[in-house]
Design an enzyme around this catalytic site. Structure first.
Site, PDB file in Angstrom:
ATOM      1  N   ASP A   1       0.848  -1.193   0.000  1.00  0.00           N
ATOM      2  CA  ASP A   1       0.000   0.000   0.000  1.00  0.00           C
ATOM      3  C   ASP A   1       0.884   1.244   0.000  1.00  0.00           C
ATOM      4  O   ASP A   1       1.842   1.344   0.779  1.00  0.00           O
ATOM      5  CB  ASP A   1      -0.911  -0.011   1.234  1.00  0.00           C
ATOM      6  CG  ASP A   1      -1.904   1.138   1.222  1.00  0.00           C
ATOM      7  OD1 ASP A   1      -2.376   1.497   0.133  1.00  0.00           O
ATOM      8  OD2 ASP A   1      -2.208   1.658   2.306  1.00  0.00           O
TER       9      ASP A   1
ATOM     10  N   ASN B   1      -2.493  12.606  -4.152  1.00  0.00           N
ATOM     11  CA  ASN B   1      -3.613  12.920  -5.045  1.00  0.00           C
ATOM     12  C   ASN B   1      -4.145  14.333  -4.794  1.00  0.00           C
ATOM     13  O   ASN B   1      -4.493  15.050  -5.740  1.00  0.00           O
ATOM     14  CB  ASN B   1      -4.743  11.902  -4.868  1.00  0.00           C
ATOM     15  CG  ASN B   1      -4.498  10.630  -5.648  1.00  0.00           C
ATOM     16  OD1 ASN B   1      -3.816  10.629  -6.676  1.00  0.00           O
ATOM     17  ND2 ASN B   1      -5.047   9.524  -5.161  1.00  0.00           N
TER      18      ASN B   1
ATOM     19  N   HIS C   1      -5.547  13.380  -9.408  1.00  0.00           N
ATOM     20  CA  HIS C   1      -5.682  11.950  -9.653  1.00  0.00           C
ATOM     21  C   HIS C   1      -4.979  11.474 -10.939  1.00  0.00           C
ATOM     22  O   HIS C   1      -4.462  10.348 -10.961  1.00  0.00           O
ATOM     23  CB  HIS C   1      -7.160  11.558  -9.680  1.00  0.00           C
ATOM     24  CG  HIS C   1      -7.781  11.562  -8.318  1.00  0.00           C
ATOM     25  ND1 HIS C   1      -7.674  10.495  -7.455  1.00  0.00           N
ATOM     26  CD2 HIS C   1      -8.490  12.513  -7.655  1.00  0.00           C
ATOM     27  CE1 HIS C   1      -8.310  10.777  -6.326  1.00  0.00           C
ATOM     28  NE2 HIS C   1      -8.812  11.995  -6.415  1.00  0.00           N
TER      29      HIS C   1
ATOM     30  N   ASP D   1      -2.599   8.340 -10.890  1.00  0.00           N
ATOM     31  CA  ASP D   1      -2.720   7.168 -11.765  1.00  0.00           C
ATOM     32  C   ASP D   1      -1.379   6.827 -12.421  1.00  0.00           C
ATOM     33  O   ASP D   1      -1.042   5.654 -12.598  1.00  0.00           O
ATOM     34  CB  ASP D   1      -3.769   7.418 -12.849  1.00  0.00           C
ATOM     35  CG  ASP D   1      -5.190   7.405 -12.297  1.00  0.00           C
ATOM     36  OD1 ASP D   1      -5.372   6.959 -11.146  1.00  0.00           O
ATOM     37  OD2 ASP D   1      -6.113   7.826 -13.021  1.00  0.00           O
TER      38      ASP D   1
ATOM     39  N   GLU E   1      -5.044   2.167  -4.064  1.00  0.00           N
ATOM     40  CA  GLU E   1      -3.583   2.177  -4.165  1.00  0.00           C
ATOM     41  C   GLU E   1      -2.949   0.930  -3.538  1.00  0.00           C
ATOM     42  O   GLU E   1      -1.746   0.900  -3.272  1.00  0.00           O
ATOM     43  CB  GLU E   1      -3.011   3.426  -3.499  1.00  0.00           C
ATOM     44  CG  GLU E   1      -3.167   3.491  -1.996  1.00  0.00           C
ATOM     45  CD  GLU E   1      -4.464   4.150  -1.546  1.00  0.00           C
ATOM     46  OE1 GLU E   1      -4.508   4.629  -0.394  1.00  0.00           O
ATOM     47  OE2 GLU E   1      -5.413   4.184  -2.344  1.00  0.00           O
TER      48      GLU E   1
END
Length: 310
Positions: free
Chosen positions: A185, A193, A198, A202, A228
């Site tokens: 994680d 973010n 975002h 990504d 994530e």
């Protein structure tokens, strides 16, 4: 499109009469005097259709037709067999070897051209159907892949991960081998973010997936667990070896240059990793996931950017 018709006839007058009939209707015509010559010509340049006399020297028309229809390359070529007899015996033999149609001598021009056009129309429909079938198979394959693939990273998705884990645990039981699970994680990913948006987040996930995938074995299963979080199944790997792999991945992420990471509070993107193994920690699939997640939670609570085993 100009179709080519191969005429296989040993009698010169009949051979050229058929050529005249076919040429007058726009067909390109190839001529063969016997079966051996015909098979060679078909192999070199397959025609659109074949007019094949039953009575040929050495190799008769039935044998030629049988050879044509037994080959995957030439079986689709329509064959009209020509016979001088009026009984059903030759027709039955022709059907048995795969002939598509029959015509009797003396050959009527209109009948011949009508039969050729009919068979070529059927062939076109068959080819169109084959094309559609192939397209459908490709579409089905693509859909099956999409059903188990994460759209962003192209890794396995959660559904595929559960299937793979179930299979690996089953194999582990059968062969008495360990299998380990890693849950990874990103640390403070919400902060990333919020700061950079975002789309950049990504990019981080995609780069992570690519880098890790390049550094694992073919037998390992890397999947996006959700958001994530990522999971890695390590077949034939005990907990000690799995921790080594997890540490390698943690360092790999730490050393990878991610977009905008220099603007983060810690100046870098990092991950925390939890590790658990079957059957060392549990003999149950669900418990293995829960224990690995628990180890990840401990890694987060104890400072992040670290590997914790259960």
């Amino acid at each position: 499109m100009i179709h080519t018709v191969l005429v296989v006839e040993d009698e010169t007058n009949n051979r050229f009469l058929l050529k005249t009939y076919l040429s007058s209707d726009g067909y390109k015509v190839q001529l063969a005097k016997n079966g051996e010559e015909a098979l060679k010509m078909v192999a070199e340049n397959p025609p659109s259709a074949i007019i094949l006399d039953v009575l040929l020297p050495n190799m008769n028309g039935f044998e030629v037709c049988r050879k044509l229809k037994s080959s995957e390359v030439t079986s689709f070529i329509p064959v009209i067999m020509v016979t001088a007899l009026h009984g059903n015996e030759e027709r039955i033999k022709g059907i048995e070897v795969g002939a598509d149609d029959f015509i009797q001598k003396p050959i009527n021009r209109v009948e011949l051209l009508t039969r050729i056009k009919s068979l070529l129309r059927i062939k076109r429909l068959h080819e169109a159907l084959e094309l559609k079938v192939n397209e459908l198979e490709k579409a089905k394959t693509k859909l099956r892949k999409l059903a188990v693939t994460d759209g962003l990273t192209s890794l396995y998705n959660y559904r595929a991960f559960r299937q793979q884990l179930r299979q690996e645990i089953s194999r582990s039981r059968r062969f008495n081998l360990p299998v380990s699970l890693l849950i990874m994680d990103f640390d403070h990913f919400k902060v990333y973010n919020d700061l950079f948006g975002h789309p950049n987040g990504d990019k981080v996930l995609k780069l992570f997936a690519k880098r890790v995938y390049q550094n694992i074995r073919d037998v390992d299963c890397l999947a996006r667990y959700g958001g994530e979080e990522f999971v890695l199944i390590l077949p034939g790997t005990d907990k000690k070896a799995a921790k080594t792999v997890a540490e390698k991945i943690r360092r790999l992420v730490e050393q990878t240059s991610f977009p905008h990471e220099e603007k983060l509070p810690d100046k870098r993107v990092t991950v925390s990793v939890g590790v658990a193994s079957f059957p060392q920690d549990t003999d149950d699939e669900e418990t293995l996931i829960k224990l690995t997640d628990k180890a990840l939670y401990r890694a987060k609570k104890s400072g992040r950017n670290r590997v914790i085993t259960i």
